[in-house]
Design a protein around this motif. Structure first.
Motif, PDB file in Angstrom:
ATOM      1  N   THR A  33       0.828  -1.219   0.000  1.00 57.38           N
ATOM      2  CA  THR A  33       0.000   0.000   0.000  1.00 57.38           C
ATOM      3  C   THR A  33       0.859   1.264   0.000  1.00 57.38           C
ATOM      4  OG1 THR A  33      -0.195   0.102   2.414  1.00 57.38           O
ATOM      5  CG2 THR A  33      -1.880  -1.169   1.216  1.00 57.38           C
ATOM      6  N   ARG A  38       2.960   6.380  -2.517  1.00 54.89           N
ATOM      7  CA  ARG A  38       4.116   6.952  -3.220  1.00 54.89           C
ATOM      8  C   ARG A  38       3.724   7.420  -4.620  1.00 54.89           C
ATOM      9  NH1 ARG A  38       9.463   5.601  -1.356  1.00 54.89           N
ATOM     10  NH2 ARG A  38       9.315   4.756   0.750  1.00 54.89           N
ATOM     11  N   GLY A  94       9.332   9.343  -1.025  1.00 51.56           N
ATOM     12  CA  GLY A  94       8.964   8.755   0.273  1.00 51.56           C
ATOM     13  C   GLY A  94       8.579   9.818   1.279  1.00 51.56           C
ATOM     14  N   SER A  98       4.814  10.527   2.899  1.00 50.86           N
ATOM     15  CA  SER A  98       4.527  10.611   4.325  1.00 50.86           C
ATOM     16  C   SER A  98       3.675  11.851   4.609  1.00 50.86           C
ATOM     17  CB  SER A  98       5.834  10.649   5.109  1.00 50.86           C
ATOM     18  OG  SER A  98       5.599  10.872   6.462  1.00 50.86           O
TER      19      SER A  98
HETATM   20  O1   DC Z   1       5.913   2.017   3.334  1.00 49.32           O
HETATM   21  P1   DC Z   1       6.417   3.191   2.509  1.00 49.32           P
HETATM   22  O2   DC Z   1       7.692   3.809   3.009  1.00 49.32           O
HETATM   23  O3   DC Z   1       6.473   2.869   1.053  1.00 49.32           O
HETATM   24  O4   DC Z   1       5.276   4.298   2.682  1.00 49.32           O
HETATM   25  C1   DC Z   1       5.429   5.630   2.253  1.00 49.32           C
HETATM   26  C2   DC Z   1       4.544   6.549   3.074  1.00 49.32           C
HETATM   27  O5   DC Z   1       3.166   6.280   2.801  1.00 49.32           O
HETATM   28  C3   DC Z   1       4.672   6.404   4.595  1.00 49.32           C
HETATM   29  O6   DC Z   1       5.557   7.351   5.149  1.00 49.32           O
HETATM   30  C4   DC Z   1       3.296   6.631   5.130  1.00 49.32           C
HETATM   31  C5   DC Z   1       2.388   6.392   3.970  1.00 49.32           C
HETATM   32  N1   DC Z   1       1.576   5.188   4.114  1.00 49.32           N
HETATM   33  C6   DC Z   1       0.380   5.313   4.795  1.00 49.32           C
HETATM   34  O7   DC Z   1       0.080   6.391   5.296  1.00 49.32           O
HETATM   35  N2   DC Z   1      -0.459   4.265   4.901  1.00 49.32           N
HETATM   36  C7   DC Z   1      -0.143   3.073   4.365  1.00 49.32           C
HETATM   37  N3   DC Z   1      -1.013   2.058   4.477  1.00 49.32           N
HETATM   38  C8   DC Z   1       1.104   2.901   3.681  1.00 49.32           C
HETATM   39  C9   DC Z   1       1.936   3.994   3.584  1.00 49.32           C
END
Ligand code: DC
Length: 218
Positions: A33, A38, A94, A98
């Protein structure tokens, strides 16, 4: 009824590596997810939108059509029809993910897509809010974590392995900042679901973590 395994935890805990192994061993589909958030972040960056421009993010996300396909078992993220897999793994994307994932409109859109995927197939899904919000009825819930220092070292080695020059202290401070944002946001913050099993991977190998989770599925 399809079966679902939810894996949540902070950046760099090893969620995607572990989830991929479990998916392969169990014959499930792996749903990343974070890659969807991203792809949405990439769309915002391409449109010159800044992390703090909440209203613009809400409006613009309606124009982003994000879909998932599977090619040879690999998840491919399509952003308005374009395969963006090769473009979403940068620190810039990334960090934007966030920030833009704090937005309620972005979350509603992507959570719906995630829930649809879990209805049609057996899945291992990883993210931040899978056990708490996306799949509250998941068969198994894991909260996978590791110390920020261990996570920073893993990320550093991964980037160096790709020949990318980086700074260990910067990586760790980015991780701490990202954790804070992911854990304190208003909508679906990162937290351990009450019925999730806590796994700290700081002193465990990848195989040990995968075996532990698979043993819980029995
Ligand atoms: O897991 P990742 O580093 O690829 O995720 C990137 C950003 O996406 C992370 O900082 C928070 C967000 N994210 C989210 O809010 N909810 C999710 N289910 C997955 C990621």
């Amino acid at each position: 009824m399809s079966y679902s395994i939810a894996i949540d935890g902070p950046a760099g805990a090893g969620k995607s590596t572990i989830a991929k192994i479990i998916a392969r061993k169990k014959g499930f589909i792996y749903v990343d997810t974070g890659a969807m958030y991203r792809a949405m972040a990439l769309f915002m960056l391409r449109n010159g939108i800044k992390p703090e421009e909440t209203d613009k993010i809400s409006a613009k996300c309606r124009e982003a059509d994000i879909t998932i396909q599977y090619k040879n078992g690999e998840q491919v993220v399509l952003l308005n029809g374009e395969n963006v897999n090769g473009l979403i793994r940068t620190e810039e994307v990334g960090n934007m993910a966030s920030s833009s994932s704090v937005n309620g409109d972005v979350r509603r859109k992507l959570v719906e897509l995630q829930q649809q995927l879990a209805k049609t197939a057996d899945v291992v899904m990883d993210g931040r809010d899978i056990g708490t919000c996306v799949l509250p009825q998941a068969d198994i819930k894991i909260y996978l974590t590791a110390s920020s220092n261990v996570r920073a070292k893993r990320r550093y080695n991964e980037l160096r392995g790709k020949g990318i020059d980086c700074d260990m202290e910067q990586i760790e401070s980015d991780i701490i900042e990202r954790d804070h944002r992911d854990m304190t946001r208003e909508i679906s913050p990162l937290k351990q679901a009450e019925d999730a099993v806590l796994v700290d991977s700081s002193d465990m190998t990848i195989e040990e973590v995968a075996d532990k989770i698979i043993s819980l599925c029995k």
